[in-house]
Design a protein around this motif. Structure first.
Motif, PDB file in Angstrom:
ATOM      1  N   SER A  30       0.837  -1.198   0.000  1.00 18.08           N
ATOM      2  CA  SER A  30       0.000   0.000   0.000  1.00 18.08           C
ATOM      3  C   SER A  30       0.875   1.252   0.000  1.00 18.08           C
ATOM      4  O   SER A  30       1.971   1.271   0.566  1.00 18.08           O
ATOM      5  CB  SER A  30      -0.901   0.006   1.227  1.00 18.08           C
ATOM      6  OG  SER A  30      -1.556   1.256   1.375  1.00 18.08           O
ATOM      7  N   LEU A 411     -10.721  -1.834  12.279  1.00 14.65           N
ATOM      8  CA  LEU A 411      -9.997  -2.557  11.236  1.00 14.65           C
ATOM      9  C   LEU A 411     -10.706  -3.868  10.951  1.00 14.65           C
ATOM     10  O   LEU A 411     -10.915  -4.678  11.857  1.00 14.65           O
ATOM     11  CB  LEU A 411      -8.553  -2.821  11.680  1.00 14.65           C
ATOM     12  CG  LEU A 411      -7.716  -3.731  10.774  1.00 14.65           C
ATOM     13  CD1 LEU A 411      -7.521  -3.116   9.393  1.00 14.65           C
ATOM     14  CD2 LEU A 411      -6.372  -4.042  11.432  1.00 14.65           C
ATOM     15  N   ASP A 413      -9.863  -6.984   8.878  1.00 22.30           N
ATOM     16  CA  ASP A 413      -8.612  -7.507   8.335  1.00 22.30           C
ATOM     17  C   ASP A 413      -8.825  -8.966   7.954  1.00 22.30           C
ATOM     18  O   ASP A 413      -9.128  -9.807   8.793  1.00 22.30           O
ATOM     19  CB  ASP A 413      -7.534  -7.368   9.420  1.00 22.30           C
ATOM     20  CG  ASP A 413      -6.130  -7.744   8.974  1.00 22.30           C
ATOM     21  OD1 ASP A 413      -5.987  -8.554   8.050  1.00 22.30           O
ATOM     22  OD2 ASP A 413      -5.175  -7.246   9.588  1.00 22.30           O
ATOM     23  N   ILE A 441     -11.354   0.572   8.139  1.00 24.99           N
ATOM     24  CA  ILE A 441     -10.362   0.097   7.173  1.00 24.99           C
ATOM     25  C   ILE A 441     -10.643  -1.358   6.807  1.00 24.99           C
ATOM     26  O   ILE A 441     -10.710  -2.230   7.678  1.00 24.99           O
ATOM     27  CB  ILE A 441      -8.944   0.227   7.755  1.00 24.99           C
ATOM     28  CG1 ILE A 441      -8.650   1.702   8.081  1.00 24.99           C
ATOM     29  CG2 ILE A 441      -7.906  -0.329   6.778  1.00 24.99           C
ATOM     30  CD1 ILE A 441      -7.393   1.908   8.881  1.00 24.99           C
ATOM     31  N   TRP A 443      -8.879  -4.320   5.023  1.00 27.73           N
ATOM     32  CA  TRP A 443      -7.520  -4.700   4.620  1.00 27.73           C
ATOM     33  C   TRP A 443      -7.532  -6.154   4.161  1.00 27.73           C
ATOM     34  O   TRP A 443      -7.815  -7.057   4.934  1.00 27.73           O
ATOM     35  CB  TRP A 443      -6.547  -4.525   5.785  1.00 27.73           C
ATOM     36  CG  TRP A 443      -5.102  -4.760   5.413  1.00 27.73           C
ATOM     37  CD1 TRP A 443      -4.467  -5.973   5.332  1.00 27.73           C
ATOM     38  CD2 TRP A 443      -4.137  -3.775   5.049  1.00 27.73           C
ATOM     39  NE1 TRP A 443      -3.164  -5.802   4.944  1.00 27.73           N
ATOM     40  CE2 TRP A 443      -2.925  -4.446   4.767  1.00 27.73           C
ATOM     41  CE3 TRP A 443      -4.159  -2.386   4.949  1.00 27.73           C
ATOM     42  CZ2 TRP A 443      -1.770  -3.788   4.384  1.00 27.73           C
ATOM     43  CZ3 TRP A 443      -3.010  -1.719   4.574  1.00 27.73           C
ATOM     44  CH2 TRP A 443      -1.822  -2.420   4.294  1.00 27.73           C
ATOM     45  N   ASN A 444      -7.280  -6.361   2.875  1.00 27.41           N
ATOM     46  CA  ASN A 444      -7.140  -7.703   2.309  1.00 27.41           C
ATOM     47  C   ASN A 444      -8.391  -8.546   2.563  1.00 27.41           C
ATOM     48  O   ASN A 444      -8.303  -9.716   2.929  1.00 27.41           O
ATOM     49  CB  ASN A 444      -5.903  -8.395   2.895  1.00 27.41           C
ATOM     50  CG  ASN A 444      -5.325  -9.440   1.948  1.00 27.41           C
ATOM     51  OD1 ASN A 444      -5.543  -9.389   0.746  1.00 27.41           O
ATOM     52  ND2 ASN A 444      -4.578 -10.376   2.499  1.00 27.41           N
ATOM     53  N   TYR A 462     -11.384   3.356   4.190  1.00 25.60           N
ATOM     54  CA  TYR A 462     -10.374   2.779   3.309  1.00 25.60           C
ATOM     55  C   TYR A 462     -10.755   1.363   2.875  1.00 25.60           C
ATOM     56  O   TYR A 462     -11.241   0.557   3.686  1.00 25.60           O
ATOM     57  CB  TYR A 462      -9.029   2.687   4.032  1.00 25.60           C
ATOM     58  CG  TYR A 462      -8.532   3.984   4.615  1.00 25.60           C
ATOM     59  CD1 TYR A 462      -7.552   4.734   3.958  1.00 25.60           C
ATOM     60  CD2 TYR A 462      -9.014   4.455   5.836  1.00 25.60           C
ATOM     61  CE1 TYR A 462      -7.078   5.923   4.500  1.00 25.60           C
ATOM     62  CE2 TYR A 462      -8.548   5.640   6.387  1.00 25.60           C
ATOM     63  CZ  TYR A 462      -7.578   6.368   5.718  1.00 25.60           C
ATOM     64  OH  TYR A 462      -7.114   7.535   6.259  1.00 25.60           O
ATOM     65  N   ILE A 464      -8.391  -1.401   1.044  1.00 27.76           N
ATOM     66  CA  ILE A 464      -7.041  -1.689   0.552  1.00 27.76           C
ATOM     67  C   ILE A 464      -6.933  -3.197   0.296  1.00 27.76           C
ATOM     68  O   ILE A 464      -7.088  -4.004   1.211  1.00 27.76           O
ATOM     69  CB  ILE A 464      -5.982  -1.221   1.565  1.00 27.76           C
ATOM     70  CG1 ILE A 464      -6.096   0.298   1.772  1.00 27.76           C
ATOM     71  CG2 ILE A 464      -4.582  -1.607   1.102  1.00 27.76           C
ATOM     72  CD1 ILE A 464      -5.215   0.849   2.865  1.00 27.76           C
ATOM     73  N   LEU A 496      -2.631  -6.490   8.205  1.00 27.22           N
ATOM     74  CA  LEU A 496      -2.157  -5.264   8.832  1.00 27.22           C
ATOM     75  C   LEU A 496      -2.027  -5.443  10.337  1.00 27.22           C
ATOM     76  O   LEU A 496      -1.035  -5.039  10.942  1.00 27.22           O
ATOM     77  CB  LEU A 496      -3.102  -4.109   8.515  1.00 27.22           C
ATOM     78  CG  LEU A 496      -2.737  -2.761   9.154  1.00 27.22           C
ATOM     79  CD1 LEU A 496      -1.373  -2.275   8.681  1.00 27.22           C
ATOM     80  CD2 LEU A 496      -3.828  -1.733   8.868  1.00 27.22           C
TER      81      LEU A 496
END
Length: 506
Positions: A30, A411, A413, A441, A443-444, A462, A464, A496
């Motif tokens: 990222s 998060l 994740d 967020i 993440w993946n 976000y 990502i 993350l």
């Protein structure tokens, strides 16, 4: 789902870090978080100084201490007639024992078999662990029998946070960016390292107006947001003091902008909050009369007014609301290696929130769900950091994500769902859900599709490394979130949370 304990996971991420030294072409990183060959992380702030926060200080004792293997001090077995009374008497007996220096009283071993629970078990003391002999039907099986929406097990202290007189002081920074671990205050002389403090954001009408949450398209029951209902109290601990600068144990997860809030810090106490209690290796089940039955066991494990507790290796089947639900005063709880399967209820609002979090600094990891509506979910004004890591969802009936009214700092994740993940303005859903959150967020993660939008003010959301379709969500004219690497595989670090945890433990 029992394969990944936290130390194995850290070792895995360290191995992937070492592999990065050889640099396979398919890996990518990222723009916002960069992992170096030695496993350390660097963050790229935006023009205002906001960056991705460190989410690693969540869960039991901030992830610094393993969940203990508590010694058994009482063993019981079911008799099929007075099971609830037998368990409650054991809880009450162990609750009266003198805790050790770590606050532990002891574990109650529920021997293998079927325990019929017509009501609610109450655990109101710290240092008490309920442990079974397996979270399968053949193990320790607690059944919520008969009718009545209720929690099968409530672990609940008393009271609420109380401010310490004459400690309130204003934050003097012109701006504090998301991700910062420090704030400057008008007067730090009354504080000491180790103090429990509230990072306090009073709500304001101009903030509500700029969020456009006083302009929700009204329908029957819609409530416009009111400033006095959005006073945000983030629970933190002072780690060090340098002049009038306070360093905190967890980062700022929503920018502090004096345009919108006259933020403060004050010390607090919480005399009734318990700690060091947990639940392990138990199969929870609710009786029901049909797939849409609403009059039966609703929550398997219900936590509130507790810190540094845990749930691990549990399975919950047929409950109408949740396997585990953490209330607003549940803090530093780890929920791991657990399943919520085949809930029974009408498929509509306030049902099937498989793993629900309304508290602060909590970690959910290694989860599995089926037929849930909001499987990994936060409620109104859920204040982070909080983490949902490594969750699998199948036959999803709705979406995953912050549900309503401004969750801050979550998060998601490596969440894998066959449904949606949404971070958006929910408008007049419910009684006026509005913006579901900020500093959220993905993440993946994997999803059928995702809507990730950022609110008009106060920060970003976000996506990502998301695998799945991007779609506009409820409204097509809301600001887009930060998207990077959609449908691009081999994001490094792959997690993350684990990378941040490994980096700070180096």
């Amino acid at each position: 789902m029992r394969s990944l304990n936290i130390y194995t996971a850290i070792f895995t991420i360290l191995l992937s870090t070492c592999a990065f030294k050889i640099a396979t072409e398919s890996q990518w990183q990222s723009k916002l978080v960069h992992i170096k060959s030695d496993g350390s992380l660097t963050y790229t702030p935006d023009e205002k100084g906001n960056q991705i926060p460190d989410f690693s200080y969540v869960g039991y004792h901030h992830g610094n201490t393993q969940i203990p293997e508590v010694k058994v001090v009482k063993s019981i077995a079911p008799d099929g007639t007075n099971d609830q009374q037998i368990i409650q008497q054991a809880i009450d007996e162990v609750s009266k024992l003198q805790p050790d220096k770590n606050g532990i009283r002891g574990a109650i071993l529920l021997k293998r078999g079927i325990y019929k629970i017509p009501g609610t078990l109450q655990l109101q003391a710290g240092g008490v662990v309920l442990r079974g002999e397996g979270d399968q039907k053949e193990g320790t099986r607690l059944i919520a029998t008969g009718k009545g929406q209720r929690s099968l097990l409530k672990i609940n202290g008393q009271g609420k946070p109380a401010s310490v007189e004459k400690t309130r002081t204003n934050i003097t920074n012109n701006y504090v960016g998301t991700g910062s671990f420090s704030v400057n205050v008008q007067n730090a002389s009354q504080f000491h390292a180790g103090d429990q403090v509230i990072l306090y954001y009073p709500g304001s009408q101009n903030w509500i107006s700029d969020l456009k949450m006083d302009q929700i398209e009204a329908r029957k029951g819609t409530k416009q947001w009111q400033a006095e209902e959005y006073n945000l109290a983030f629970q933190r601990e002072i780690t060090k003091i340098e002049g009038d600068k306070l360093w905190l144990d967890n980062p700022v997860v929503m920018e502090i902008n004096p345009k919108y809030t006259a933020a403060q810090v004050y010390a607090y106490t919480f005399s009734g909050r318990i700690s060091e209690s947990g639940v392990e290796n138990i199969y929870f089940e609710s009786e029901f009369q049909g797939d849409t039955d609403e009059d039966h066991g609703w929550i398997a494990i219900d936590f509130n007014n507790i810190e540094n507790g845990w749930v691990r290796n549990i399975t919950a089947v047929h409950f109408g609301y949740a396997a585990v639900s953490l209330g607003s005063q549940a803090k530093n709880i780890t929920v791991r290696d657990s399943r919520c399967l085949d809930p029974k209820s009408i498929i509509t609002g306030s049902r099937r929130y498989s793993f629900n979090n309304d508290g602060q600094l909590n970690l959910f990891m290694n989860m599995e769900t089926t037929y849930g509506r909001h499987d990994y979910v936060t409620g109104a004004k859920t204040l982070g950091p909080n983490v949902f890591f490594n969750g699998k969802t199948r036959q999803s009936q709705s979406d995953i994500g912050p549900h309503h009214r401004w969750a801050v700092g979550t998060l998601y994740d490596n969440i894998d769902t066959d449904g949606d993940i949404d971070i958006q303005d929910r408008g007049n859903y419910g009684s006026g859900h509005g913006w579901s959150g900020v500093t959220q967020i993905l993440w993946n993660c994997k999803a059928k599709r995702a809507a990730v939008q950022s609110p008009w003010v106060s920060g970003l959301n976000y996506a990502i490394g998301l695998q799945g379709q991007k779609y506009p969500g409820r409204f097509t004219d809301r600001p887009d979130g930060f998207w990077e690497g959609q449908n691009k595989r081999n994001l490094n670090p792959s997690s993350l949370y684990l990378a941040q945890l490994a980096a700070r433990k180096k």
